[in-house]
Design a protein around this motif. Structure first.
Motif, PDB file in Angstrom:
ATOM      1  N   HIS A  33       0.805  -1.217   0.000  1.00  9.05           N
ATOM      2  CA  HIS A  33       0.000   0.000   0.000  1.00  9.05           C
ATOM      3  C   HIS A  33       0.844   1.275   0.000  1.00  9.05           C
ATOM      4  CE1 HIS A  33      -3.671  -2.291   0.495  1.00  9.05           C
ATOM      5  NE2 HIS A  33      -3.080  -2.983   1.454  1.00  9.05           N
ATOM      6  N   ARG A  34       2.153   1.125   0.045  1.00 12.05           N
ATOM      7  CA  ARG A  34       3.081   2.266  -0.013  1.00 12.05           C
ATOM      8  C   ARG A  34       2.987   3.200   1.187  1.00 12.05           C
ATOM      9  NH1 ARG A  34       6.814   1.876  -4.253  1.00 12.05           N
ATOM     10  NH2 ARG A  34       5.815   0.830  -5.971  1.00 12.05           N
ATOM     11  N   ASP A  35       2.368   2.703   2.276  1.00 11.73           N
ATOM     12  CA  ASP A  35       2.309   3.506   3.497  1.00 11.73           C
ATOM     13  C   ASP A  35       2.880   2.719   4.675  1.00 11.73           C
ATOM     14  OD1 ASP A  35       0.378   1.593   4.005  1.00 11.73           O
ATOM     15  OD2 ASP A  35      -1.251   3.020   4.350  1.00 11.73           O
ATOM     16  N   GLY A  36       3.639   1.667   4.362  1.00 13.61           N
ATOM     17  CA  GLY A  36       4.211   0.822   5.397  1.00 13.61           C
ATOM     18  C   GLY A  36       3.345  -0.386   5.720  1.00 13.61           C
ATOM     19  N   THR A  37       2.202  -0.526   5.037  1.00 15.06           N
ATOM     20  CA  THR A  37       1.329  -1.673   5.249  1.00 15.06           C
ATOM     21  C   THR A  37       1.194  -2.467   3.955  1.00 15.06           C
ATOM     22  OG1 THR A  37      -0.720  -0.504   4.689  1.00 15.06           O
ATOM     23  CG2 THR A  37      -0.004  -0.424   7.004  1.00 15.06           C
ATOM     24  N   ALA A  38       0.764  -3.710   4.107  1.00 13.76           N
ATOM     25  CA  ALA A  38       0.559  -4.577   2.949  1.00 13.76           C
ATOM     26  C   ALA A  38      -0.566  -5.551   3.261  1.00 13.76           C
ATOM     27  CB  ALA A  38       1.839  -5.329   2.622  1.00 13.76           C
ATOM     28  N   THR A  39      -1.177  -6.074   2.209  1.00 13.76           N
ATOM     29  CA  THR A  39      -2.269  -7.022   2.345  1.00 13.76           C
ATOM     30  C   THR A  39      -2.008  -8.207   1.419  1.00 13.76           C
ATOM     31  OG1 THR A  39      -3.815  -5.187   2.685  1.00 13.76           O
ATOM     32  CG2 THR A  39      -4.776  -7.315   2.123  1.00 13.76           C
ATOM     33  N   GLN A  40      -2.165  -9.418   1.945  1.00 13.45           N
ATOM     34  CA  GLN A  40      -2.056 -10.591   1.085  1.00 13.45           C
ATOM     35  C   GLN A  40      -3.296 -10.641   0.196  1.00 13.45           C
ATOM     36  OE1 GLN A  40      -1.182 -14.296   3.025  1.00 13.45           O
ATOM     37  NE2 GLN A  40      -1.665 -15.489   1.200  1.00 13.45           N
ATOM     38  N   VAL A  41      -3.100 -10.903  -1.098  1.00 11.96           N
ATOM     39  CA  VAL A  41      -4.212 -10.943  -2.051  1.00 11.96           C
ATOM     40  C   VAL A  41      -4.183 -12.236  -2.849  1.00 11.96           C
ATOM     41  CG1 VAL A  41      -4.501  -8.441  -2.252  1.00 11.96           C
ATOM     42  CG2 VAL A  41      -2.862  -9.600  -3.725  1.00 11.96           C
ATOM     43  N   ARG A  42      -5.361 -12.701  -3.222  1.00  5.82           N
ATOM     44  CA  ARG A  42      -5.492 -13.918  -4.033  1.00  5.82           C
ATOM     45  C   ARG A  42      -5.927 -13.594  -5.452  1.00  5.82           C
ATOM     46  NH1 ARG A  42      -4.578 -18.108  -0.873  1.00  5.82           N
ATOM     47  NH2 ARG A  42      -5.111 -18.024   1.317  1.00  5.82           N
ATOM     48  N   GLU A  43      -6.294 -12.343  -5.696  1.00  2.75           N
ATOM     49  CA  GLU A  43      -6.612 -11.839  -7.026  1.00  2.75           C
ATOM     50  C   GLU A  43      -5.875 -10.525  -7.197  1.00  2.75           C
ATOM     51  OE1 GLU A  43     -10.759 -11.584  -7.940  1.00  2.75           O
ATOM     52  OE2 GLU A  43     -11.175 -13.540  -7.060  1.00  2.75           O
ATOM     53  N   LEU A  44      -5.444 -10.234  -8.411  1.00  2.79           N
ATOM     54  CA  LEU A  44      -4.721  -8.994  -8.667  1.00  2.79           C
ATOM     55  C   LEU A  44      -5.684  -7.811  -8.579  1.00  2.79           C
ATOM     56  CD1 LEU A  44      -1.942  -7.862  -9.463  1.00  2.79           C
ATOM     57  CD2 LEU A  44      -2.681  -8.028 -11.849  1.00  2.79           C
ATOM     58  N   PRO A  45      -5.452  -6.879  -7.650  1.00  2.77           N
ATOM     59  CA  PRO A  45      -6.338  -5.727  -7.527  1.00  2.77           C
ATOM     60  C   PRO A  45      -6.071  -4.706  -8.637  1.00  2.77           C
ATOM     61  CG  PRO A  45      -4.944  -5.997  -5.559  1.00  2.77           C
ATOM     62  CD  PRO A  45      -4.457  -6.936  -6.599  1.00  2.77           C
ATOM     63  N   LEU A  46      -7.101  -4.328  -9.340  1.00  5.24           N
ATOM     64  CA  LEU A  46      -6.980  -3.373 -10.438  1.00  5.24           C
ATOM     65  C   LEU A  46      -6.417  -2.039  -9.967  1.00  5.24           C
ATOM     66  CD1 LEU A  46      -7.513  -2.559 -13.381  1.00  5.24           C
ATOM     67  CD2 LEU A  46      -9.838  -1.981 -12.695  1.00  5.24           C
ATOM     68  N   ASP A  47      -6.787  -1.615  -8.754  1.00  8.82           N
ATOM     69  CA  ASP A  47      -6.389  -0.302  -8.255  1.00  8.82           C
ATOM     70  C   ASP A  47      -5.073  -0.301  -7.470  1.00  8.82           C
ATOM     71  OD1 ASP A  47      -7.677  -1.777  -6.292  1.00  8.82           O
ATOM     72  OD2 ASP A  47      -8.535  -0.013  -5.317  1.00  8.82           O
ATOM     73  N   ALA A  48      -4.386  -1.437  -7.424  1.00  8.70           N
ATOM     74  CA  ALA A  48      -3.099  -1.504  -6.709  1.00  8.70           C
ATOM     75  C   ALA A  48      -2.014  -0.802  -7.515  1.00  8.70           C
ATOM     76  CB  ALA A  48      -2.713  -2.957  -6.467  1.00  8.70           C
ATOM     77  N   ASP A  49      -1.110  -0.113  -6.829  1.00  8.47           N
ATOM     78  CA  ASP A  49       0.052   0.490  -7.482  1.00  8.47           C
ATOM     79  C   ASP A  49       1.180  -0.515  -7.643  1.00  8.47           C
ATOM     80  OD1 ASP A  49      -1.104   2.997  -7.647  1.00  8.47           O
ATOM     81  OD2 ASP A  49      -0.219   3.688  -5.763  1.00  8.47           O
ATOM     82  N   PHE A  50       1.321  -1.398  -6.634  1.00 12.93           N
ATOM     83  CA  PHE A  50       2.482  -2.279  -6.595  1.00 12.93           C
ATOM     84  C   PHE A  50       2.095  -3.584  -5.924  1.00 12.93           C
ATOM     85  CE2 PHE A  50       6.856  -3.258  -4.917  1.00 12.93           C
ATOM     86  CZ  PHE A  50       7.476  -3.351  -6.145  1.00 12.93           C
ATOM     87  N   VAL A  51       2.233  -4.703  -6.640  1.00 13.77           N
ATOM     88  CA  VAL A  51       1.938  -6.023  -6.095  1.00 13.77           C
ATOM     89  C   VAL A  51       3.190  -6.875  -6.236  1.00 13.77           C
ATOM     90  CG1 VAL A  51       0.511  -8.090  -6.275  1.00 13.77           C
ATOM     91  CG2 VAL A  51      -0.519  -5.833  -6.632  1.00 13.77           C
ATOM     92  N   ILE A  52       3.550  -7.532  -5.147  1.00 16.50           N
ATOM     93  CA  ILE A  52       4.755  -8.350  -5.086  1.00 16.50           C
ATOM     94  C   ILE A  52       4.357  -9.816  -4.955  1.00 16.50           C
ATOM     95  CG2 ILE A  52       6.854  -8.850  -3.764  1.00 16.50           C
ATOM     96  CD1 ILE A  52       6.467  -5.932  -2.588  1.00 16.50           C
ATOM     97  N   LEU A  53       5.008 -10.669  -5.718  1.00 19.16           N
ATOM     98  CA  LEU A  53       4.856 -12.118  -5.574  1.00 19.16           C
ATOM     99  C   LEU A  53       6.111 -12.631  -4.898  1.00 19.16           C
ATOM    100  CD1 LEU A  53       3.456 -12.684  -9.113  1.00 19.16           C
ATOM    101  CD2 LEU A  53       2.272 -13.394  -7.028  1.00 19.16           C
ATOM    102  N   ARG A  54       5.932 -13.433  -3.862  1.00 21.01           N
ATOM    103  CA  ARG A  54       7.090 -13.970  -3.152  1.00 21.01           C
ATOM    104  C   ARG A  54       6.782 -15.385  -2.704  1.00 21.01           C
ATOM    105  NH1 ARG A  54       6.312 -14.617   2.033  1.00 21.01           N
ATOM    106  NH2 ARG A  54       4.749 -13.458   3.161  1.00 21.01           N
ATOM    107  N   ARG A  55       7.820 -16.125  -2.403  1.00 22.52           N
ATOM    108  CA  ARG A  55       7.672 -17.472  -1.862  1.00 22.52           C
ATOM    109  C   ARG A  55       7.342 -17.397  -0.380  1.00 22.52           C
ATOM    110  NH1 ARG A  55       7.042 -21.750  -5.200  1.00 22.52           N
ATOM    111  NH2 ARG A  55       8.500 -21.668  -6.911  1.00 22.52           N
ATOM    112  N   PRO A  56       6.616 -18.391   0.143  1.00 27.48           N
ATOM    113  CA  PRO A  56       6.373 -18.420   1.591  1.00 27.48           C
ATOM    114  C   PRO A  56       7.701 -18.489   2.352  1.00 27.48           C
ATOM    115  CG  PRO A  56       5.045 -20.070   0.469  1.00 27.48           C
ATOM    116  CD  PRO A  56       6.011 -19.526  -0.542  1.00 27.48           C
ATOM    117  N   ILE A  57       7.715 -17.921   3.524  1.00 26.14           N
ATOM    118  CA  ILE A  57       8.905 -17.960   4.373  1.00 26.14           C
ATOM    119  C   ILE A  57       8.981 -19.322   5.028  1.00 26.14           C
ATOM    120  CG2 ILE A  57       9.994 -16.981   6.427  1.00 26.14           C
ATOM    121  CD1 ILE A  57       8.573 -14.330   5.705  1.00 26.14           C
ATOM    122  N   ALA A  58      10.136 -19.965   4.899  1.00 31.48           N
ATOM    123  CA  ALA A  58      10.332 -21.296   5.489  1.00 31.48           C
ATOM    124  C   ALA A  58      10.593 -21.155   6.985  1.00 31.48           C
ATOM    125  CB  ALA A  58      11.500 -22.003   4.816  1.00 31.48           C
TER     126      ALA A  58
END
Length: 73
Positions: free
Chosen positions: A46-71
């Motif tokens: 969200h570019r304000d120090g917060t983030a949300t896990q998403v299962r669909e790509l949000p049209l209104d998102a500025d920046f979406v990151i894909l990453r592997r789960p943390i082991a």
């Protein structure tokens, strides 16, 4: 311009960009779904120090990151 990136061994790879509804967004959304099927997690920065896990790509998102789960254990 919104961006979809995957965190990987190179640091990150850009998978898509879109400016709104249309072909570019649909291509990015298809890539997003394919990466989820490979085990990646989607995170909307969200570019304000917060983030949300998403299962669909949000049209209104500025920046979406894909990453592997943390082991851990």
């Amino acid at each position: 311009m919104s961006r979809l990136v995957r965190m990987d061994s190179t640091g990150h790879s850009q998978l898509g960009e879109w400016a709104g509804p249309g072909v570019d967004f649909e291509e990015a959304a298809a890539k997003f779904r394919a990466e989820l099927e490979e085990g990646y997690i989607g995170v909307w920065d969200h570019r304000d120090g917060t983030a949300t896990q998403v299962r669909e790509l949000p049209l209104d998102a500025d920046f979406v990151i894909l990453r592997r789960p943390i082991a851990g254990g």
